[in-house]
Design a protein around this motif. Structure first.
Motif, short mmCIF file in Angstrom:
data_model
loop_
_atom_site.label_atom_id
_atom_site.label_comp_id
_atom_site.label_asym_id
_atom_site.label_seq_id
_atom_site.Cartn_x
_atom_site.Cartn_y
_atom_site.Cartn_z
N THR A 105 0.84 -1.20 0.00
CA THR A 105 0.00 0.00 0.00
C THR A 105 0.87 1.25 0.00
O THR A 105 0.62 2.19 -0.75
N ARG A 106 1.90 1.25 0.81
CA ARG A 106 2.79 2.42 0.84
C ARG A 106 3.52 2.57 -0.48
O ARG A 106 3.71 3.70 -0.96
N ILE A 107 3.90 1.48 -1.10
CA ILE A 107 4.55 1.55 -2.41
C ILE A 107 3.59 2.16 -3.44
O ILE A 107 3.98 3.00 -4.26
N GLN A 108 2.33 1.75 -3.40
CA GLN A 108 1.35 2.32 -4.33
C GLN A 108 1.20 3.82 -4.12
O GLN A 108 1.14 4.59 -5.09
N ILE A 109 1.15 4.24 -2.87
CA ILE A 109 1.02 5.67 -2.58
C ILE A 109 2.25 6.41 -3.08
O ILE A 109 2.14 7.46 -3.74
N LEU A 110 3.42 5.89 -2.78
CA LEU A 110 4.66 6.55 -3.23
C LEU A 110 4.72 6.61 -4.75
O LEU A 110 5.11 7.64 -5.32
N TRP A 111 4.31 5.54 -5.41
CA TRP A 111 4.35 5.53 -6.87
C TRP A 111 3.38 6.57 -7.44
O TRP A 111 3.71 7.27 -8.41
N ALA A 112 2.21 6.67 -6.85
CA ALA A 112 1.24 7.67 -7.30
C ALA A 112 1.79 9.07 -7.11
O ALA A 112 1.68 9.93 -7.99
N LEU A 113 2.44 9.29 -5.96
CA LEU A 113 3.00 10.62 -5.68
C LEU A 113 4.23 10.92 -6.52
O LEU A 113 4.59 12.09 -6.70
N GLU A 114 4.84 9.88 -7.05
CA GLU A 114 5.95 10.11 -7.98
C GLU A 114 5.42 10.77 -9.25
O GLU A 114 6.09 11.59 -9.87
N GLU A 115 4.21 10.41 -9.63
CA GLU A 115 3.60 10.96 -10.85
C GLU A 115 3.11 12.39 -10.65
O GLU A 115 3.26 13.23 -11.53
N GLU A 163 12.48 3.84 -8.61
CA GLU A 163 12.82 3.49 -10.00
C GLU A 163 13.89 2.41 -10.07
O GLU A 163 13.80 1.50 -10.89
N MET A 164 14.88 2.48 -9.20
CA MET A 164 15.94 1.47 -9.20
C MET A 164 15.39 0.11 -8.75
O MET A 164 15.76 -0.93 -9.32
N ALA A 165 14.52 0.12 -7.76
CA ALA A 165 13.93 -1.13 -7.29
C ALA A 165 13.06 -1.75 -8.38
O ALA A 165 13.10 -2.97 -8.60
N LEU A 166 12.30 -0.94 -9.09
CA LEU A 166 11.47 -1.44 -10.18
C LEU A 166 12.34 -2.04 -11.29
O LEU A 166 12.04 -3.11 -11.80
N GLU A 167 13.41 -1.34 -11.62
CA GLU A 167 14.33 -1.85 -12.64
C GLU A 167 14.90 -3.21 -12.23
O GLU A 167 14.97 -4.13 -13.02
N HIS A 168 15.24 -3.33 -10.96
CA HIS A 168 15.79 -4.60 -10.46
C HIS A 168 14.75 -5.73 -10.54
O HIS A 168 15.06 -6.83 -10.97
N VAL A 169 13.51 -5.43 -10.14
CA VAL A 169 12.44 -6.43 -10.15
C VAL A 169 12.12 -6.87 -11.57
O VAL A 169 11.85 -8.05 -11.83
N ARG A 170 12.21 -5.95 -12.52
CA ARG A 170 11.90 -6.28 -13.91
C ARG A 170 13.00 -7.09 -14.61
O ARG A 170 12.76 -7.64 -15.67
N GLU A 171 14.19 -7.15 -14.05
CA GLU A 171 15.29 -7.88 -14.69
C GLU A 171 15.03 -9.37 -14.72
O GLU A 171 14.49 -9.97 -13.87
#
Length: 104
Positions: free
Chosen positions: A31-41, A96-104
């Motif tokens: 949930t916190r990740i979703q909030i942070l991602w939304a606030l990144e936008e 962004e770095m964590a997302l890049e790592h997860v997508r590898e």
């Protein structure tokens, strides 16, 4: 043979490592990740986040309080509304770095 004294001298202080572990605990909640991602936008108020994430105001407010106390988000009051945004570019970079790592 590895010189462990050299490695130990290069490691951050134990207190800093505990703070880092706490940071990752905070980031370990979807949930916190979703909030942070939304606030990144874009910056948003609680109402925006409740609509976007299909959550109650109480639940969003609770998570925002945790994120604010961790200095991951900041709040700015404008009239009757409070708008939330990421506290600085480091939060965005970590996401962004964590997302890049997860997508590898």
């Amino acid at each position: 043979m590895i010189d462990t004294d050299i490695i130990k001298s290069r490691m951050p202080d134990t207190t800093i490592l505990y703070d880092l572990a706490d940071f990752f605990k905070l980031m370990g909640d979807s949930t916190r990740i979703q909030i942070l991602w939304a606030l990144e936008e874009n910056e948003m108020c609680v109402g925006d986040l409740t609509s976007l994430l299909n959550m109650t105001k109480s639940a969003v407010s609770h998570q925002l309080k945790i994120l604010r106390s961790a200095k991951l988000v900041k709040a700015e009051k404008r009239g009757k509304n409070v708008f939330y945004s990421l506290s600085d570019h480091h939060v965005k970079t970590v996401l962004e770095m964590a997302l890049e790592h997860v997508r590898e």
